[in-house]
Motif scaffolding. Structure first.
Motif, PDB file in Angstrom:
ATOM      1  N   SER A 153      -1.596   8.535  -1.014  1.00  0.00           N
ATOM      2  CA  SER A 153      -2.291   7.274  -0.733  1.00  0.00           C
ATOM      3  C   SER A 153      -3.697   7.315  -1.348  1.00  0.00           C
ATOM      4  CB  SER A 153      -2.392   7.054   0.776  1.00  0.00           C
ATOM      5  OG  SER A 153      -3.312   7.991   1.318  1.00  0.00           O
ATOM      6  N   ASN A 208       2.728  12.321   0.225  1.00  0.00           N
ATOM      7  CA  ASN A 208       4.015  11.925   0.765  1.00  0.00           C
ATOM      8  C   ASN A 208       5.116  12.397  -0.185  1.00  0.00           C
ATOM      9  OD1 ASN A 208       6.342   9.947   1.278  1.00  0.00           O
ATOM     10  ND2 ASN A 208       4.943   9.516   2.964  1.00  0.00           N
ATOM     11  N   HIS A 244       6.698   4.476   3.034  1.00  0.00           N
ATOM     12  CA  HIS A 244       5.359   5.007   2.720  1.00  0.00           C
ATOM     13  C   HIS A 244       5.255   5.304   1.222  1.00  0.00           C
ATOM     14  CE1 HIS A 244       5.287   6.649   7.120  1.00  0.00           C
ATOM     15  NE2 HIS A 244       5.040   5.356   7.063  1.00  0.00           N
ATOM     16  N   GLU A 282       4.498   2.048  -0.529  1.00  0.00           N
ATOM     17  CA  GLU A 282       3.115   1.648  -0.233  1.00  0.00           C
ATOM     18  C   GLU A 282       2.134   2.459  -1.088  1.00  0.00           C
ATOM     19  OE1 GLU A 282       4.360   0.758   4.398  1.00  0.00           O
ATOM     20  OE2 GLU A 282       2.674   2.107   4.022  1.00  0.00           O
ATOM     21  N   ARG A 285       3.100   8.476   9.075  1.00  0.00           N
ATOM     22  CA  ARG A 285       2.445   8.383   7.769  1.00  0.00           C
ATOM     23  C   ARG A 285       1.422   9.490   7.567  1.00  0.00           C
ATOM     24  NH1 ARG A 285       0.340   3.338   4.039  1.00  0.00           N
ATOM     25  NH2 ARG A 285      -0.159   4.685   2.291  1.00  0.00           N
TER      26      ARG A 285
END
Lengths: 219, 219
Positions: free
Chosen positions: B37, B43, B72, B75, B105
């Motif tokens: 992220s 992830n 996730h 995203e 997450r």
């Protein structure tokens, strides 16, 4: 370990890059797409990009490259709305591969390669008699990938034909028992050996091996 | 041979239909998608739908199911524009499978499964150190499949990391030598055995086996 950066990939000799890049996605499915034009000209094309899309409704997709030899396949699908997908097994690898030759539209790849077209219950598209897992598919959507002119052909599974002995207790089909092959790169075919089936993953425990026939009722 | 018609497919018990339909596409690729992220939360998600899209430009795609545990992943890809794709080999099958558990997450699947995140030359997304074939990918398009809410995520390959010894003379990568596995159905893993490489198909001749290292210059 060897690293290739973007420039090194771009600088590869063209044919080598095609073979290199084609190897990167991992093992591929090996399927024959059976179609028939409105004038009942049968067509058969090997495709290594068939992919599962969903079980309810039962959807399946494949990639059609622009200007590929299998354009007749897409023309027939758009004309008639139906096609079949047929697993390639060890016994028909050479015939299946040969369907990728650039035949004329009026030449049937069935006749040219010796594979046998068969019909199921009035379904317009032929399946491959020799295949051990075939399905009839109805076109639902052609999604255009604007970036390189490929098309993603999506269909709903209408019927399935396979060997009952390969369907295990929990619904899983033992496609290895059917001798279905897998493809790597542009042109290599492989058989498989089962390594394990693994339990549904949960955050609080490690995955465990489950029997080939499926998880126990209390699992 | 057993035939299932549309009603028989629809009438299957739900869990059995999921396993049955998931088996129909044939053998699948086994890859781990690595993302991070904007806040650098790593992830990792196992995906069996990675598919080759083109060599020039080098494009690769995968299917993202709606409401899947790997949301996730999408995203992070949409936030940062980059991800890695990493082959699963026999030595990391259980860890790779475990990434499909429904972690929070803020929990990194790397930490939870013991796989090692590594970075290449400032690329934001982590690759899997243990993998023997990894690539960095830049997002180019997310095509929505309207029929069932899945998304087809398309990216351009930016760099590749693999064992040089597996790259054959003609550019083909021997992914079997890398012990890359293949998946059938929802949960079965397989190793492979090479059957043959076949020559480029032409209408006027039968395909012939070519050496693993590639066709001869005059072929």
């Amino acid at each position: 370990m060897k690293h290739f950066n973007q420039k090194e990939l771009a600088d590869m000799e063209n044919e080598a890059r095609v073979k290199f890049i084609n190897s990167l996605s991992g093992f591929k499915s090996a399927n024959l797409i059976g179609t028939s034009s409105r004038r009942n000209e049968d067509n058969l094309a090997i495709i290594s990009s068939v992919v599962h899309l969903g079980a309810n409704p039962p959807l399946i997709g494949f990639i059609m490259r622009p200007h590929s030899v299998s354009r007749h396949t897409l023309e027939n699908i758009e004309e008639t709305g139906v096609y079949t997908i047929n697993h390639v097994h060890t016994g028909i690898v050479k015939q299946a591969h040969q369907t990728s030759a650039r035949y004329q539209r009026e030449q049937s790849e069935f006749e040219q390669t010796g594979l046998t077209p068969a019909r199921y219950d009035g379904f317009h598209a032929p399946y491959v008699e020799e295949s051990r897992l075939s399905m009839g598919v109805k076109l639902v959507e052609v999604a255009s990938i604007t970036h390189n002119g490929t098309e993603f052909v999506i269909g709903e599974i209408q019927w399935v034909r396979t060997e009952e002995s390969a369907i295990l207790d929990d619904g899983f089909i033992d496609i290895e028992a059917l001798e279905t092959v897998t493809v790597s790169g542009l042109d290599r075919y492989h058989t498989t050996s089962g390594l394990c089936r693994l339990s549904y993953a949960k955050p609080d425990r490690e995955p465990t091996e489950i029997p080939l026939s499926g998880p126990k009722q209390d699992d």
